[in-house]
Design a protein around this motif. Structure first.
Motif, PDB file in Angstrom:
ATOM      1  N   THR A 169      -8.017  -9.367  -2.005  1.00  0.00           N
ATOM      2  CA  THR A 169      -6.454  -9.024  -1.947  1.00  0.00           C
ATOM      3  C   THR A 169      -5.698  -8.856  -3.013  1.00  0.00           C
ATOM      4  O   THR A 169      -5.525  -9.486  -4.230  1.00  0.00           O
ATOM      5  N   THR A 170      -5.262  -8.083  -2.928  1.00  0.00           N
ATOM      6  CA  THR A 170      -4.122  -7.471  -3.885  1.00  0.00           C
ATOM      7  C   THR A 170      -2.897  -8.698  -4.359  1.00  0.00           C
ATOM      8  O   THR A 170      -2.475  -8.718  -5.912  1.00  0.00           O
ATOM      9  N   ASP A 171      -3.034 -10.176  -3.418  1.00  0.00           N
ATOM     10  CA  ASP A 171      -1.939 -10.822  -4.006  1.00  0.00           C
ATOM     11  C   ASP A 171      -2.645 -11.924  -4.631  1.00  0.00           C
ATOM     12  O   ASP A 171      -2.451 -13.432  -5.212  1.00  0.00           O
TER      13      ASP A 171
ATOM     14  N   LEU B  70      -2.292  -2.466  16.746  1.00  0.00           N
ATOM     15  CA  LEU B  70      -3.255  -2.994  15.389  1.00  0.00           C
ATOM     16  C   LEU B  70      -3.711  -3.222  15.318  1.00  0.00           C
ATOM     17  O   LEU B  70      -4.767  -3.161  14.611  1.00  0.00           O
ATOM     18  N   ARG B  71      -3.817  -4.348  16.391  1.00  0.00           N
ATOM     19  CA  ARG B  71      -4.385  -5.956  15.366  1.00  0.00           C
ATOM     20  C   ARG B  71      -6.082  -5.162  16.288  1.00  0.00           C
ATOM     21  O   ARG B  71      -7.271  -5.514  14.948  1.00  0.00           O
TER      22      ARG B  71
ATOM     23  N   MET C 264      -1.217  -6.668   3.840  1.00  0.00           N
ATOM     24  CA  MET C 264      -0.428  -5.815   4.257  1.00  0.00           C
ATOM     25  C   MET C 264      -1.447  -4.561   5.669  1.00  0.00           C
ATOM     26  O   MET C 264      -1.308  -4.753   6.406  1.00  0.00           O
ATOM     27  N   GLU C 265      -2.572  -4.689   4.870  1.00  0.00           N
ATOM     28  CA  GLU C 265      -3.566  -4.264   5.716  1.00  0.00           C
ATOM     29  C   GLU C 265      -3.815  -4.698   7.057  1.00  0.00           C
ATOM     30  O   GLU C 265      -4.807  -3.568   7.259  1.00  0.00           O
TER      31      GLU C 265
ATOM     32  N   PHE D 165      -1.602   2.340  -2.496  1.00  0.00           N
ATOM     33  CA  PHE D 165      -1.292   1.310  -1.358  1.00  0.00           C
ATOM     34  C   PHE D 165      -1.478  -0.244  -2.172  1.00  0.00           C
ATOM     35  O   PHE D 165      -2.177  -0.523  -2.127  1.00  0.00           O
ATOM     36  N   GLY D 166      -0.152  -0.695  -1.546  1.00  0.00           N
ATOM     37  CA  GLY D 166      -0.075  -2.010  -1.963  1.00  0.00           C
ATOM     38  C   GLY D 166       1.050  -2.706  -2.813  1.00  0.00           C
ATOM     39  O   GLY D 166       1.709  -1.930  -3.110  1.00  0.00           O
TER      40      GLY D 166
END
Length: 298
Positions: free
Chosen positions: A277-279, A251-252, A217-218, A90-91
């Motif tokens: 993180t992916t970014d 969700l939070r 986003m996770e 994911f990501g």
């Protein structure tokens, strides 16, 4: 024809490894402490130290705990414990698995440049592969090929949630001599933090560096309206309204609870997790880890 692992290694050597070389590795030592038998110095005990290194005679004389420091071995054995489960696919920006691959190859190349050996445990519930520790650029290239092949062999079939506990137990069974162990995973497991005891046992014998790979986003899901969400590991799908304030609140709470549970488990296991993180640029992530390790040792 030049394969993807070959191109990846060349790119990382140019963009990352040359810029990090000298910060992560010296002529004989790493900023991560290896094993050794030659006494070097004494310093005050901190909560992150191994109690087995306490010098009880000095502690009794000064009425404060002190630990013995040793000169590191010139050769260090390191292990990469890599989570290749479905949740790692994911990501954004190349995904969590892409970031895992870059971090793993960077670490492997950096450590082998100093003559150190590095091995790998590639883990998914349905696939476990162990690459014995070796040194040299060709070995790093083999690791890159093995990671790519293992990731493609896992495929897209949903299954059970990641057995992080099993992954850590496999790593402990393979790393027989004292080593530096990098665990690269999102630490998302079906049974919350059932891996805590295995991580604790791993730290009793080895120096463990936990690298948590997550996607933004996770941690904070944006308002995307109605979306179909699928669990990458179980295949379960559900339609959710991300613009619903009640959904965002629930969700939070779930995310905060999960993050708190993971942080507490890491703390009890005496492991400091490094969140990537992916970014984020892998270079900056590695530099931050190096700076943290230097501060810890100073």
């Amino acid at each position: 024809m030049t394969g993807a692992p070959d191109r990846l290694l060349r790119r990382l050597e140019w963009q990352v490894i040359r810029r990090l070389d000298g910060q992560l590795l010296g002529s004989y030592r790493t900023v991560f402490r290896g094993s050794g038998i030659d006494f070097a110095d004494l310093r005050e005990y901190t909560h992150e130290d191994d109690v087995r290194h306490i010098d009880w005679n000095v502690t009794a004389r000064l009425d404060e705990p002190y630990v013995r420091q040793y000169t590191e071995d010139r050769e260090l054995t390191a292990w990469l414990v890599l989570d290749l489960s479905a949740s790692m696919r994911f990501g954004t920006s190349g995904g969590k698995d892409g970031l895992l691959t870059e971090l793993a190859v960077c670490l492997a190349r950096l450590f082998t440049q100093g003559g150190n050996r590095i091995g790998a445990v590639l883990y998914d519930n349905g696939l476990q592969r162990v690459v014995p520790p070796r040194t040299g650029r060709n070995h790093v290239l083999r690791l890159a090929h093995e990671i790519s092949r293992a990731a493609s062999a896992v495929g897209d079939k949903p299954g059970a949630a990641t057995d992080v506990d099993g992954m850590l137990r496999l790593a402990a069974s393979q790393a027989r001599r004292r080593s530096l162990v990098f665990v690269i995973s999102d630490f998302i497991s079906g049974d919350a933090v059932n891996w805590e005891s295995s991580l604790t046992r791993l730290t009793h014998r080895h120096e463990v560096v936990a690298i948590r790979v997550v996607d933004p986003m996770e941690l904070d899901l944006p308002d995307l309206g109605l979306v179909l969400v699928e669990d990458a590991e179980t295949g379960e799908q559900v339609l959710v309204d991300t613009s619903d304030p009640l959904f965002q609140q629930r969700l939070r709470e779930e995310v905060d609870g999960r993050e708190a549970a993971v942080a507490a488990a890491m703390r009890r296991a005496r492991v400091t997790p490094h969140l990537v993180t992916t970014d984020q640029d892998p270079l900056l992530a590695l530099v931050d880890m190096v700076r943290w390790s230097k501060r810890r040792r100073s």
